[in-house]
Design a protein around this motif. Sequence first.
Motif, mmCIF file in Angstrom:
data_model
loop_
_atom_site.group_PDB
_atom_site.id
_atom_site.type_symbol
_atom_site.label_atom_id
_atom_site.label_comp_id
_atom_site.label_asym_id
_atom_site.label_seq_id
_atom_site.Cartn_x
_atom_site.Cartn_y
_atom_site.Cartn_z
ATOM 1 N N LEU A 133 0.889 -1.260 0.080
ATOM 2 C CA LEU A 133 -0.138 -0.006 0.097
ATOM 3 C C LEU A 133 0.942 1.174 0.088
ATOM 4 C CD1 LEU A 133 -0.105 1.390 3.168
ATOM 5 C CD2 LEU A 133 -1.350 -0.515 3.402
ATOM 6 N N ASN A 134 0.308 2.523 -0.469
ATOM 7 C CA ASN A 134 0.827 3.787 -0.221
ATOM 8 C C ASN A 134 0.515 4.318 0.972
ATOM 9 O OD1 ASN A 134 2.415 3.382 -2.612
ATOM 10 N ND2 ASN A 134 0.784 3.928 -3.928
ATOM 11 N N LEU A 135 1.510 5.087 1.798
ATOM 12 C CA LEU A 135 1.087 5.956 2.843
ATOM 13 C C LEU A 135 1.119 7.326 2.326
ATOM 14 C CD1 LEU A 135 3.114 4.176 5.584
ATOM 15 C CD2 LEU A 135 0.674 4.076 5.107
ATOM 16 N N GLN A 136 -0.068 8.046 2.095
ATOM 17 C CA GLN A 136 -0.060 9.354 1.545
ATOM 18 C C GLN A 136 -0.331 10.214 2.749
ATOM 19 O OE1 GLN A 136 -2.971 9.313 -1.538
ATOM 20 N NE2 GLN A 136 -1.404 8.615 -3.108
ATOM 21 N N ALA A 137 0.456 11.303 2.610
ATOM 22 C CA ALA A 137 0.371 12.354 3.752
ATOM 23 C C ALA A 137 0.744 13.551 3.564
ATOM 24 C CB ALA A 137 1.427 11.680 5.048
ATOM 25 N N HIS A 138 -0.046 14.673 4.000
ATOM 26 C CA HIS A 138 0.052 16.055 3.838
ATOM 27 C C HIS A 138 -0.441 16.955 5.006
ATOM 28 C CE1 HIS A 138 -4.150 15.607 2.573
ATOM 29 N NE2 HIS A 138 -4.278 17.170 2.883
ATOM 30 N N ALA A 139 0.457 17.848 5.084
ATOM 31 C CA ALA A 139 0.173 18.804 6.205
ATOM 32 C C ALA A 139 -1.153 19.428 6.065
ATOM 33 C CB ALA A 139 1.267 19.627 6.289
ATOM 34 N N GLU A 140 -2.093 19.470 7.251
ATOM 35 C CA GLU A 140 -3.403 20.311 6.992
ATOM 36 C C GLU A 140 -3.566 21.013 8.398
ATOM 37 O OE1 GLU A 140 -6.592 17.530 7.269
ATOM 38 O OE2 GLU A 140 -6.311 17.205 9.421
ATOM 39 N N GLY A 141 -4.261 22.077 8.272
ATOM 40 C CA GLY A 141 -4.725 22.858 9.314
ATOM 41 C C GLY A 141 -3.486 23.768 9.786
ATOM 42 N N ASP A 142 -3.696 24.367 11.146
ATOM 43 C CA ASP A 142 -2.682 25.285 11.657
ATOM 44 C C ASP A 142 -1.431 24.333 12.070
ATOM 45 O OD1 ASP A 142 -4.335 27.459 11.327
ATOM 46 O OD2 ASP A 142 -5.302 27.317 13.333
ATOM 47 N N ARG A 143 -0.422 25.063 12.287
ATOM 48 C CA ARG A 143 0.825 24.385 12.617
ATOM 49 C C ARG A 143 1.321 25.449 13.882
ATOM 50 N NH1 ARG A 143 6.025 26.048 10.809
ATOM 51 N NH2 ARG A 143 7.648 24.170 10.948
ATOM 52 N N THR A 144 2.118 24.508 14.885
ATOM 53 C CA THR A 144 2.406 25.462 15.736
ATOM 54 C C THR A 144 4.037 25.193 15.917
ATOM 55 O OG1 THR A 144 0.611 24.605 17.207
ATOM 56 C CG2 THR A 144 2.681 25.476 18.282
ATOM 57 N N ASP A 145 4.695 26.432 16.060
ATOM 58 C CA ASP A 145 6.091 26.491 16.032
ATOM 59 C C ASP A 145 6.384 27.708 16.983
ATOM 60 O OD1 ASP A 145 8.804 26.851 15.797
ATOM 61 O OD2 ASP A 145 8.776 27.465 13.647
ATOM 62 N N VAL A 146 6.752 27.269 18.553
ATOM 63 C CA VAL A 146 6.862 28.164 19.592
ATOM 64 C C VAL A 146 8.146 27.769 20.238
ATOM 65 C CG1 VAL A 146 4.458 28.382 19.778
ATOM 66 C CG2 VAL A 146 5.426 26.763 21.312
ATOM 67 N N GLU A 147 8.708 28.497 20.596
ATOM 68 C CA GLU A 147 9.917 28.490 21.781
ATOM 69 C C GLU A 147 9.205 29.314 23.063
ATOM 70 O OE1 GLU A 147 13.821 29.316 20.321
ATOM 71 O OE2 GLU A 147 14.511 29.804 22.301
#
Lengths: 461, 469
Positions: free
Chosen positions: A363-377
């Motif tokens: 099978l193929n695992l298909q993935a893509h980013a969706e929605g908001d992303r968090t990048d904090v320090e």
Amino acid sequence: MRPRPPPRDEGVSTVLGAVLVFGLLVVTLVTVQVQFVPRWEEDREARHMDALAAQLALFKADVERLATNATGGTITDPLSLETRGGFGFFRGGSGDLGATAGFEPSATGAGLQVATPQLRIQVRDGEELFGLDEDWLTIPSDGEVGNIERVRHLRVRVGLIPGTYDDGDSATLTVRDADGDFAGSAVVTFRDFPSEQGLQVQVFNAANQEISSDIEAFFQQTQVDYFYIDLMDRELLFRDVLAVTETPFTLDLSNDGLDADYTVVYRDTSGGTGGGSTGGFLVSNYDSTLPSGALTIASRNQHLPDQTFVLEHGALLVVQDDGEAMLSPPSLSFSASSTTLVVDWVVAGLDGSSRSLGGARSLNLQAHAEGDRTDVEGMAANLTLVIPTDHPGAWEGFLADALESAGLSSAGAQPEFAITATASQVEVQLYGPVSDPLDTTEDITLRFQQSTIDLDLDPSG
Amino acid sequence: MRRARPARPRSPAARGGEAAVTDVLGAILMVGITVVMAVGIGLLLLSFDGPPDTQHTRLAVTLGAGDGVWGNGDEEVRVAHLGGEALDADDTTLLVTSPSGTTTLSGAALASAFADGGLTIGEEWVLTVTAQQADTYEVRVVVVTNDATQLLAEATLSPTAAGGTTTTVYTYVGSATPTLGTVSALAEAQSAADTTPALLEEGATTGTPGTAGPAKFSGTAAATGGALDRNNTLASDDARATLDTTGDSIEVSGFDLPSNAATVTAVTIGYEGRKSANGGTSPTTRLDYKVGTGAYSDGTSVTESATSDTDRTRALSGTFSVADVEAMTVRVYAVSVATTGSARTALVDHVFATVTYTTTAGTVYRMDVILDFAGVPTSGAHTLDLVHQTADDTYTLQVWDNTGSGSWSSTACAGALSSPTSLSTYTCSLSSSHVSGAGAVRVRVLDVLTSGTTAGKLFLDHARVVTVS
């Protein structure tokens, strides 16, 4: 009467030989099937398990790269579900059983949780927020800030009190490298002209040569409380001086007549944040919950123990009937000094529809980013990580090992961390080097990147 | 030419049946030999065990620092089972090669996670060792079965490679040598695990005549010559007296110097004040003084134009004794206060005398204590870390610099230890010249208030050198 032909026996040995050769062939085949095929099958199953582990580890790396790069593209990684190989005649049944794949998203509103009573966000989505809440310190006559790896924020403000200053009054910030040698300086000088006044900022390099000079003039009647100077302004070139200074370096602040304050934020040698000012954006009751499900590949073996691979929260687990282990840990690391605990976490939360798939060869695992992303320090006094899982033992072992390896202790009345595991989750309480739960010293630096990754399982053969 | 046909043997019948014996025997023997060979080959095939049974187990071999510090005896060589077949203790041999030699463990001697007879998924075999930063360890996992000997895992490990990140070493104070003062419960400073401190207390000694000041002294009594709220001038507290009429004055006296003041070398009188509001006509003031009941020495007029509290001072010429200063009266006199238009009054917050003086020798309390740290790693970044609290004094640090013949450096750890209300952390960076080749660091604690008449105290929750490499 016709005479009876004499008896002939040539065919006896031929037939007998053929029978015996056939018998030997059968015996040989039986021997191969009994003695060799199980070993070959076992080897093939082992190779398949290793291939599955490698493919899932590659997929884990890909989705984390997708999360950190925040790209909008789709990645597709193959996954082999069968153990085909060799001559079919010698293959037993195990190769045809294949593996089953399934994905179970986290329940609505649930998922991976990062929480703290107060998070001082200093960097969000690449934007530094140090200027939002600065602590100003008066430049002393012998002030020194040391152990600096990188200055992140440095501003000076000069109080403008009419009639207070004489021409030439100044404040100086000297940089000394790891050997204590002069590496450059920035000098703020008050200038009193006949019709107006001004503040001059000069930057000198390690050879004490002026490399930039800027002056801001204002009328004497100007009524402002402070004049602010951002020494990290690119045009002043002071950040260039800092960039080429051998680390860890020291900032030596002194004044000569100017009523000046400073605020500084820097990264020290332990990776933590130091300085007279912490700056940043204060968020009370910070609570980030990331949808993060589990991808499960269950392989039914005939010779090796059955193995189920679970990819959840960035960790690859392997589960057998006799136990479980963390095959590839998440991108979660801890490092501690006597004053700071640094938590680095990159996590790609898998999301999508609940799926279960069997019978396919791959099978193929298909993935893509969706929605908001968090990048904090940011910085916090204590931190809570909640990891929902059906495999608390593996997570607890990994977390305890990682925290103890960083030099933290869970012993004593005021431990530096505590781990609580139940059947459905693992909760980590981080108190940091200042381990009093009631202490509000922000001794934990959190660098947290997370993104929701939409996952689809697509049969391909 | 025709060849002669060979003579055919006569048939058995022709020989009366005897000739067949040889044929039959031959056939039987041939069949027998063939069968024996076939059975032999078959048995040989069937008795063949096939290829060796390979052990299929995923192992991870690591070297860990235990509590995060290398070389303190809690380092661990770990072999973790990450899936596959279980390892039988009877079949497994572990060889750990360290700088001190090779340890071979098998069977029951493996212990740890093998104690139950085998190593299964999720379990971790641990061997506690003492691994220094520069050590290298080799680990081999060998499985021996009836079929074959298999090297299942082999790894060469070193602390740097195993850690991959920074390594922190804490070296706590080993001893303390007081030249002035006393040290008690030093062991409390040798651990960060609790908040019970060690005590460094100043010791009594005879002080030396010295200089003090310039120090600002407030008066203890105020008289008014028309000024309002005269007592507001006895402290700098933003409560102010008012001179709202020309000729108003405030007279402040009672400037008490310390009992060890011997001679006065300089006196400056002054006041802190401003005018009542921005703009308008500014008042004019003057600073006068007298000693005892003598006549006032008038100062020069000053236009009070400041809108925030500003010091106006007058340096006095002449010679003054301690008694003169203590008998001195300072007067702030309103030379001119407008009463019409946008007039502004003069506001006085504080009247003071700034005095520089010499001190007499007396009993003072001093501290001079050397803290010795031994076994500090010679490589890496070093930081002195003192969690402390102070009482009745503040303290500075000197660090022994090994450059040349060595000397005490007061610049390496600048600033002061001053935390009178709670424990506080003091850190400073040490350079490589502060760590001797033998790993020794020496830190000297000195009191700032060298003329203190009470015994100052320095509490040390812990004192350590933090080495990050």
